[in-house]
Structures are given as structure tokens and as C-alpha cells.
Scaffold this active site. Structure first.
Site, PDB file in Angstrom:
ATOM      1  N   HIS A  69     -14.336  -3.370   9.115  1.00 15.73           N
ATOM      2  CA  HIS A  69     -15.583  -2.893   8.516  1.00 15.73           C
ATOM      3  C   HIS A  69     -16.186  -4.032   7.696  1.00 15.73           C
ATOM      4  O   HIS A  69     -15.543  -4.554   6.789  1.00 15.73           O
ATOM      5  CB  HIS A  69     -15.312  -1.684   7.621  1.00 15.73           C
ATOM      6  CG  HIS A  69     -16.536  -1.054   7.050  1.00 15.73           C
ATOM      7  ND1 HIS A  69     -17.409  -0.311   7.799  1.00 15.73           N
ATOM      8  CD2 HIS A  69     -17.037  -1.047   5.785  1.00 15.73           C
ATOM      9  CE1 HIS A  69     -18.400   0.131   7.043  1.00 15.73           C
ATOM     10  NE2 HIS A  69     -18.192  -0.311   5.803  1.00 15.73           N
ATOM     11  N   TYR A  87      -7.970   1.013  -2.007  1.00 21.70           N
ATOM     12  CA  TYR A  87      -7.937  -0.187  -2.846  1.00 21.70           C
ATOM     13  C   TYR A  87      -6.630  -0.948  -2.662  1.00 21.70           C
ATOM     14  O   TYR A  87      -5.600  -0.569  -3.230  1.00 21.70           O
ATOM     15  CB  TYR A  87      -8.150   0.203  -4.317  1.00 21.70           C
ATOM     16  CG  TYR A  87      -9.493   0.859  -4.511  1.00 21.70           C
ATOM     17  CD1 TYR A  87     -10.630   0.099  -4.755  1.00 21.70           C
ATOM     18  CD2 TYR A  87      -9.625   2.239  -4.368  1.00 21.70           C
ATOM     19  CE1 TYR A  87     -11.869   0.693  -4.875  1.00 21.70           C
ATOM     20  CE2 TYR A  87     -10.858   2.847  -4.485  1.00 21.70           C
ATOM     21  CZ  TYR A  87     -11.981   2.069  -4.741  1.00 21.70           C
ATOM     22  OH  TYR A  87     -13.217   2.665  -4.836  1.00 21.70           O
ATOM     23  N   ALA A  95      -7.465   2.030 -12.420  1.00 19.69           N
ATOM     24  CA  ALA A  95      -6.128   2.524 -12.071  1.00 19.69           C
ATOM     25  C   ALA A  95      -5.062   1.814 -12.890  1.00 19.69           C
ATOM     26  O   ALA A  95      -5.208   0.648 -13.268  1.00 19.69           O
ATOM     27  CB  ALA A  95      -5.862   2.305 -10.586  1.00 19.69           C
ATOM     28  N   ASP A 139     -19.706   4.995  -8.751  1.00 18.02           N
ATOM     29  CA  ASP A 139     -19.660   4.217  -9.981  1.00 18.02           C
ATOM     30  C   ASP A 139     -20.574   4.834 -11.029  1.00 18.02           C
ATOM     31  O   ASP A 139     -21.674   5.309 -10.717  1.00 18.02           O
ATOM     32  CB  ASP A 139     -20.112   2.776  -9.724  1.00 18.02           C
ATOM     33  CG  ASP A 139     -19.151   2.035  -8.809  1.00 18.02           C
ATOM     34  OD1 ASP A 139     -17.938   2.308  -8.888  1.00 18.02           O
ATOM     35  OD2 ASP A 139     -19.615   1.194  -8.017  1.00 18.02           O
ATOM     36  N   PHE A 161     -18.561 -10.764  -8.145  1.00 15.89           N
ATOM     37  CA  PHE A 161     -18.363  -9.425  -7.602  1.00 15.89           C
ATOM     38  C   PHE A 161     -16.868  -9.114  -7.495  1.00 15.89           C
ATOM     39  O   PHE A 161     -16.413  -8.029  -7.856  1.00 15.89           O
ATOM     40  CB  PHE A 161     -19.041  -9.336  -6.241  1.00 15.89           C
ATOM     41  CG  PHE A 161     -19.077  -7.956  -5.645  1.00 15.89           C
ATOM     42  CD1 PHE A 161     -19.038  -6.830  -6.437  1.00 15.89           C
ATOM     43  CD2 PHE A 161     -19.161  -7.791  -4.274  1.00 15.89           C
ATOM     44  CE1 PHE A 161     -19.086  -5.554  -5.880  1.00 15.89           C
ATOM     45  CE2 PHE A 161     -19.199  -6.530  -3.703  1.00 15.89           C
ATOM     46  CZ  PHE A 161     -19.158  -5.407  -4.517  1.00 15.89           C
ATOM     47  N   SER A 212     -17.516  -2.003  12.400  1.00 14.66           N
ATOM     48  CA  SER A 212     -18.512  -1.160  11.753  1.00 14.66           C
ATOM     49  C   SER A 212     -19.142  -1.980  10.637  1.00 14.66           C
ATOM     50  O   SER A 212     -18.576  -2.987  10.196  1.00 14.66           O
ATOM     51  CB  SER A 212     -17.882   0.126  11.217  1.00 14.66           C
ATOM     52  OG  SER A 212     -16.785  -0.165  10.371  1.00 14.66           O
ATOM     53  N   GLU A 239     -21.656  -2.059   6.907  1.00 13.89           N
ATOM     54  CA  GLU A 239     -22.255  -1.377   5.766  1.00 13.89           C
ATOM     55  C   GLU A 239     -23.590  -2.014   5.423  1.00 13.89           C
ATOM     56  O   GLU A 239     -23.711  -3.234   5.329  1.00 13.89           O
ATOM     57  CB  GLU A 239     -21.327  -1.443   4.545  1.00 13.89           C
ATOM     58  CG  GLU A 239     -21.909  -0.736   3.324  1.00 13.89           C
ATOM     59  CD  GLU A 239     -21.007  -0.802   2.127  1.00 13.89           C
ATOM     60  OE1 GLU A 239     -20.001  -0.065   2.128  1.00 13.89           O
ATOM     61  OE2 GLU A 239     -21.297  -1.574   1.192  1.00 13.89           O
TER      62      GLU A 239
END
Length: 288
Positions: free
Chosen positions: A259, A139, A146, A101, A210, A7, A9
Site C-alpha cells: 500500500h 503500527y 501506546a 487524530d 513526519f 493499492s 492512498e
């Protein structure tokens, strides 16, 4: 070994040139018959309208199974669910449900006074509303907000308990990172699909920044390898080799779905998929 199911994005275009790039990306990757393609929101919901337009266009013209990102940021419950209803009315039955975000320099996520306080509330509302397939974020390394990875697993379990069907992970640079995370999830009683997110490295300095912003570990060997490859003009070859080897390791350990975060630059993703045995089987139908 069977080829993986894939898949992709995409992100919604903001300019005419970006629109052409998105369509070129779709034409390049659609023949690989992805299970679905997702279209992102910008930080703070900044591309909410663009996302709706891109989802509608792709769903209506590409023949692909399109999943729309939906977040809780800067919107009331009624506004958010109205967007979900629009997707449903247009025939879109796939949602990637995220908290989202916060806008840049806003000091962190703050729920809208009349909005969903977190992704679990959004997931539960979507589940009650209609026949959506709901995917959520996961994650493998601790989310920047977290306390630790255990907190992330607890949140993921809550998302599944709220009605999510599958999870897609943040990207990572080591297969072991995902495999250890999958084992911890299983030990916590999570038995629904968790799809590893793969980030083909188009530009190493950008990818490194990133990664640092979202808590992804950058191995020293990978940094050194890309610095050398950039000097030799072989960054793309290294990117393909690194991602292909990592995906192959995942597949050796039972992973069947991958993905890809394409950044609307399809060539590396296409070449990695080809190396994994995912080859074109259909042509994208013409748009009248």
C-alpha cells in the site's frame, strides 16, 4: 517472482489546483490496476466533506475500487454512521476505519460525548450495518500514544475481533521492522492480512519530520544517504532505489500486497511499481 498487488492512498483536494493534481495522480496510477485506492480524512475530521466528495467523484468516474476513510473524531455515532450509509448508498463498499487524530493543540483524542470511543466500536458498528470490507491501521513501531509495541498488537487483535478484514501499517524504513511485527502478530494469534504501508520519499526533510511525529525510526544511514543525494541532485533516484529494495525484500518473505502513501504525487510511486514488475495493463476510461 510474481509482481505484488498494489493499492494507493490519496488525500482530498482543498483547492482547484489540488483537484487537478489529484486527477493527474489517478490517471497516472490507475493503469497499474490497484486492488483499491483510499481517500483520507484530515486531522480532527477537518476534511470530512471533502473526503465524501472525493470518494464519490472517484467512485463514479474512475472505475477504481475506492475505500473511504472514516474516523471517530468530532462526530456523534449517528453522524458517523450516516456518512457510512451515504457511502453504501453510492456503491462504496470499502472503509478504512480509524479512531482518527485529534485536532492540533487539542491535548489529545477525546471521544465525542455521543460518539464512538475508539476504532473498535466503529468497526463493530460498520460490521453490523452492512457488507463493508473494513480495513484498519496497524503500527509496526509503537504508536505515539501506546505504551509499547505489545499494546499495539493487542489493539490490532481487538480490531480484527471486532470485524476488521485487513490492516494497513504505518510506514517504516526497514523491511525487518515489518517482518518482525508480522511475526509478533502471528504469535499473538492474528491470522488476517496485514499490508505494509510504503512511503516514497519525495522530500527528505518533510519525510523525516513526519516520521518523527508518528514514531517511525529514521536510520542514520538513510539520513546520511539523503543528505548526500540532495547535494548531488539525485534524491529521486535514491528514493526509488531504497523503496524498491525494501519492497523486494518484503516480497522475498512472502508479502503479496503493498500500500503506497502517494501524497497525491504519483511519479515516484509509479516508478517504484514499475521496478517491482507492476506495469500498466489498462487505460483509465474517459469521463463523459
Amino acid at each position: 517472482m510474481a509482481a505484488p498487488r498494489v493499492s494507493f492512498e490519496f488525500f482530498p483536494p482543498k483547492t482547484l489546483e489540488a483537484s487537478f493534481r489529484l486527477w493527474d495522480t489517478v490517471q497516472t496510477l490507475a493503469p497499474l490496476q490497484p486492488r483499491f485506492v483510499s481517500v483520507t480524512y484530515g486531522a480532527g475530521g477537518t476534511t470530512r466533506t471533502l473526503t465524501r466528495e472525493a470518494v464519490g467523484t472517484l467512485h463514479g468516474s474512475s472505475g477504481l475500487n475506492v475505500a473511504a476513510h472514516l474516523t471517530c473524531v468530532n462526530a456523534t455515532r449517528a453522524e458517523t454512521m450516516a456518512i457510512a450509509d451515504e457511502f453504501h448508498a453510492a456503491g462504496v463498499r470499502e472503509i478504512v476505519a480509524l479512531r482518527g487524530d485529534a485536532p492540533k493543540d487539542s491535548g489529545g483524542f477525546k471521544p465525542h460525548p455521543e460518539g464512538f470511543k475508539d476504532s473498535c466500536e466503529l468497526i463493530a458498528a460498520l460490521k453490523e450495518r452492512g457488507d463493508f470490507t473494513i480495513r484498519v491501521g496497524a503500527y509496526p513501531e509503537a504508536h505515539p500514544e501506546a505504551a509499547d509495541t505489545s499494546a499495539d498488537i493487542d489493539w490490532l487483535k481487538r480490531k480484527f475481533d471486532a470485524g476488521a478484514d485487513e490492516a494497513i501499517t504505518q510506514f517504516f524504513f526497514s523491511a525487518d521492522t515489518f517482518l518482525r511485527f508480522r511475526d509478533r502478530c502471528a504469535a499473538a494469534g492474528i491470522d488476517k492480512p496485514i499490508i505494509p504501508g510504503i512511503f516514497p520519499i519525495e522530500n527528505w526533510s518533510g519525510a523525516r519530520r513526519f516520521a518523527q511525529s508518528c514514531g517511525t525510526t529514521v536510520p542514520d544511514w538513510l539520513n546520511s544517504a539523503f543528505e548526500t543525494a540532495e547535494r548531488d541532485g539525485r534524491s529521486d533516484l535514491l528514493a526509488i532505489a531504497v523503496a524498491t529494495e525494501m519492497c523486494s525484500t518484503l516480497m522475498d518473505h512472502g508479502v503479496e500486497d503493498l500500500h503506497f502513501y502517494t501524497l497525491n504525487r504519483p511519479e515516484l510511486t509509479r516508478d517504484i511499481c514499475h521496478a517491482l514488475g507492476v506495469t500498466p495493463r489498462v487505460e483509465l476510461r474517459d469521463v463523459a
